[in-house]
Enzyme design. Structure first.
Site, PDB file in Angstrom:
ATOM      1  N   TYR A 160     -35.395  34.793  -2.107  1.00  0.00           N
ATOM      2  CA  TYR A 160     -34.746  34.088  -3.211  1.00  0.00           C
ATOM      3  C   TYR A 160     -33.859  32.990  -2.644  1.00  0.00           C
ATOM      4  O   TYR A 160     -33.052  33.233  -1.748  1.00  0.00           O
ATOM      5  CB  TYR A 160     -33.906  35.033  -4.077  1.00  0.00           C
ATOM      6  CG  TYR A 160     -33.324  34.300  -5.253  1.00  0.00           C
ATOM      7  CD1 TYR A 160     -34.104  34.069  -6.388  1.00  0.00           C
ATOM      8  CD2 TYR A 160     -32.034  33.775  -5.204  1.00  0.00           C
ATOM      9  CE1 TYR A 160     -33.594  33.350  -7.459  1.00  0.00           C
ATOM     10  CE2 TYR A 160     -31.530  33.055  -6.272  1.00  0.00           C
ATOM     11  CZ  TYR A 160     -32.308  32.852  -7.398  1.00  0.00           C
ATOM     12  OH  TYR A 160     -31.813  32.124  -8.442  1.00  0.00           O
ATOM     13  N   GLU A 182     -36.291  34.097 -23.330  1.00  0.00           N
ATOM     14  CA  GLU A 182     -36.915  34.282 -22.020  1.00  0.00           C
ATOM     15  C   GLU A 182     -37.330  35.736 -21.822  1.00  0.00           C
ATOM     16  O   GLU A 182     -36.523  36.649 -22.001  1.00  0.00           O
ATOM     17  CB  GLU A 182     -35.951  33.858 -20.914  1.00  0.00           C
ATOM     18  CG  GLU A 182     -36.508  34.011 -19.517  1.00  0.00           C
ATOM     19  CD  GLU A 182     -35.552  33.513 -18.448  1.00  0.00           C
ATOM     20  OE1 GLU A 182     -35.401  34.215 -17.419  1.00  0.00           O
ATOM     21  OE2 GLU A 182     -34.949  32.437 -18.623  1.00  0.00           O
ATOM     22  N   ARG A 190     -21.883  42.089  -3.346  1.00  0.00           N
ATOM     23  CA  ARG A 190     -20.423  42.175  -3.404  1.00  0.00           C
ATOM     24  C   ARG A 190     -19.985  42.629  -4.780  1.00  0.00           C
ATOM     25  O   ARG A 190     -20.766  42.656  -5.730  1.00  0.00           O
ATOM     26  CB  ARG A 190     -19.807  40.827  -3.063  1.00  0.00           C
ATOM     27  CG  ARG A 190     -20.195  39.713  -4.007  1.00  0.00           C
ATOM     28  CD  ARG A 190     -19.591  38.401  -3.568  1.00  0.00           C
ATOM     29  NE  ARG A 190     -20.019  37.306  -4.436  1.00  0.00           N
ATOM     30  CZ  ARG A 190     -19.718  36.033  -4.239  1.00  0.00           C
ATOM     31  NH1 ARG A 190     -18.988  35.703  -3.199  1.00  0.00           N
ATOM     32  NH2 ARG A 190     -20.130  35.104  -5.073  1.00  0.00           N
ATOM     33  N   ARG A 226     -41.762  38.552  -9.828  1.00  0.00           N
ATOM     34  CA  ARG A 226     -41.568  38.513 -11.262  1.00  0.00           C
ATOM     35  C   ARG A 226     -41.734  37.070 -11.720  1.00  0.00           C
ATOM     36  O   ARG A 226     -41.385  36.128 -10.997  1.00  0.00           O
ATOM     37  CB  ARG A 226     -40.182  39.009 -11.652  1.00  0.00           C
ATOM     38  CG  ARG A 226     -39.959  40.461 -11.346  1.00  0.00           C
ATOM     39  CD  ARG A 226     -40.854  41.380 -12.147  1.00  0.00           C
ATOM     40  NE  ARG A 226     -40.412  41.527 -13.526  1.00  0.00           N
ATOM     41  CZ  ARG A 226     -41.043  42.250 -14.438  1.00  0.00           C
ATOM     42  NH1 ARG A 226     -42.177  42.863 -14.121  1.00  0.00           N
ATOM     43  NH2 ARG A 226     -40.576  42.352 -15.670  1.00  0.00           N
ATOM     44  N   ARG A 255     -14.402  39.897 -11.497  1.00  0.00           N
ATOM     45  CA  ARG A 255     -13.228  39.067 -11.231  1.00  0.00           C
ATOM     46  C   ARG A 255     -12.031  39.668 -11.963  1.00  0.00           C
ATOM     47  O   ARG A 255     -12.139  40.002 -13.145  1.00  0.00           O
ATOM     48  CB  ARG A 255     -13.458  37.633 -11.709  1.00  0.00           C
ATOM     49  CG  ARG A 255     -14.544  36.905 -10.937  1.00  0.00           C
ATOM     50  CD  ARG A 255     -14.737  35.516 -11.492  1.00  0.00           C
ATOM     51  NE  ARG A 255     -15.804  34.814 -10.789  1.00  0.00           N
ATOM     52  CZ  ARG A 255     -16.618  33.938 -11.361  1.00  0.00           C
ATOM     53  NH1 ARG A 255     -16.466  33.630 -12.637  1.00  0.00           N
ATOM     54  NH2 ARG A 255     -17.559  33.355 -10.658  1.00  0.00           N
ATOM     55  N   ASP A 293     -31.517  29.475  -4.026  1.00  0.00           N
ATOM     56  CA  ASP A 293     -31.064  28.532  -5.040  1.00  0.00           C
ATOM     57  C   ASP A 293     -31.444  27.118  -4.616  1.00  0.00           C
ATOM     58  O   ASP A 293     -31.828  26.872  -3.465  1.00  0.00           O
ATOM     59  CB  ASP A 293     -29.550  28.634  -5.227  1.00  0.00           C
ATOM     60  CG  ASP A 293     -29.156  29.885  -5.993  1.00  0.00           C
ATOM     61  OD1 ASP A 293     -29.897  30.270  -6.919  1.00  0.00           O
ATOM     62  OD2 ASP A 293     -28.101  30.482  -5.668  1.00  0.00           O
TER      63      ASP A 293
END
Length: 367
Positions: A349, A301, A173, A250, A177, A351
């Site tokens: 993936y 990182e 999407r 990854r 914002r 969460d």
């Protein structure tokens, strides 16, 4: 009595174990090849600073699923936390996700929301009708300038390939914002457990009919005939000994530094320039603003391709990967007594809240 084997003590395995333990007739064995429970969500106090350290990178719990939110709070006190990510590009600091402040700062304008919408529409690439990859999707949404600044370099470092090689579905999407909201997440419920994530897993797995064995790897030497069911949360290609080939992931690794004071003034700062070798820096004491620490620890990182001894983090899901995965899926579906769940076992993936929700749903089918 039923006996269950659970491979992996991250959220997938821990939720299944906790749900099954409610029946005292169940005997549950949880194994993990690492020397601790909690998977990549493992946290511990840094010995020198006493700061709560997210060993495998930062985890901010966020969800729009009240059932999952309420469930997790059975095992912790969740302190509200808003992740306000910044990004550095060409020596300037911007807010992420791209919002009205980012747009005005980047283009040196003072647009209001309606003006900003029209402006972004004017710079978007309308020649791209059906995006064929991540790069085309981004260009169609936001145009070349914002894409090159905030997506190209970071994405290339994160995924180790040109963004045009990645599927367009990664960017589902419009990543903008048109207000000044700099909350990184859109979900209603957001927080961090007051005493760290490890405390959650300790409570989940604290039952007389749950046995935990660490430093224990699951492989084809296991005799599963004594178990009524096996829940597998590891990598699906590893389960089948890579017979159809390795799936690409990854992985990330961290360069940890301890110093005095405050290193960057924020929990997470991304580095969008491709010539900067690391993707982001997270400073762990900012994940617990209710605590006071004179020293600080921060992680730089880095992202790289997963090799044999690395911990896989993010499934790449490129075309060749999905062809290999389909073969593993077909063979998996012929197995009795096995349920595959979680990010690695389903090669997608997810969460934390997705992982927990999936495990809660699966657990309903077992007593």
């Amino acid at each position: 009595m039923k006996k269950y084997l659970i491979v992996g003590s991250g959220f997938s395995g821990a939720v299944i174990a906790e749900r099954l333990s409610k029946n005292p007739d169940n005997q549950i064995l949880v194994i993990d090849e690492r020397n601790h429970i909690g998977g990549n969500c493992f946290t511990e106090r840094d010995k020198e600073t006493n700061i709560m350290e997210h060993r495998y990178g930062p985890h901010i719990f966020n969800t729009d699923n009240q059932f999952v939110w309420d469930y997790v709070q059975n095992f912790c006190e969740m302190v509200p936390f808003i992740n306000r990510v910044k990004t550095i590009y060409k020596s300037n600091v911007y807010s992420l996700p791209i919002n009205l402040h980012t747009i005005n700062q980047f283009f040196k304008k003072t647009l209001n929301p309606n003006e900003a919408k029209k402006f972004i529409e004017s710079i978007a690439n309308h020649n791209i009708v059906i995006p064929q990859n991540f790069e085309e999707q981004a260009l169609k949404f936001i145009g070349a300038d914002l894409y090159n600044a905030f997506f190209y370099g970071y994405t290339k470092k994160q995924w180790g390939c040109e963004p045009r090689e990645l599927p367009s579905s990664i960017l589902k999407r419009l990543p903008i914002r048109f207000n000044y909201n700099d909350n990184y997440y859109n979900n209603y419920y957001q927080g961090i457990p007051k005493h760290g994530y490890t405390a959650i897993f300790e409570k989940m797995l604290d039952a007389p009919n749950i046995e935990i064995r660490l430093n224990t790897k699951f492989d084809d030497s296991w005799d599963i005939k004594d178990y009524d069911h096996v829940f597998y949360t590891g990598a699906i290609d590893s389960f089948f000994n890579y017979k159809y080939g390795r799936l690409s992931y990854r992985t990330v690794f961290f360069n940890k530094t301890t110093t005095e004071g405050d290193y960057q003034g924020n929990a997470v700062i991304n580095y969008a320039d491709p010539e900067v070798p690391y993707t982001r820096v997270h400073e762990h004491k900012h994940f617990t603003p209710w605590e006071d620490h004179q020293k600080t620890i921060y992680f730089k990182e880095y992202s790289k391709e997963t090799e044999a001894n690395d911990i896989p983090y993010y499934p790449k899901r490129l075309k060749q990967d999905m062809e290999i995965f389909a073969k593993y899926e077909t063979e998996k579906n012929t197995l009795d007594k096995f349920t595959f769940l979680g990010r690695l076992a389903t090669y997608r993936y997810m969460d934390m809240h997705h992982v927990i929700g999936e495990a809660l749903q699966i657990a309903k089918n077992f007593k």
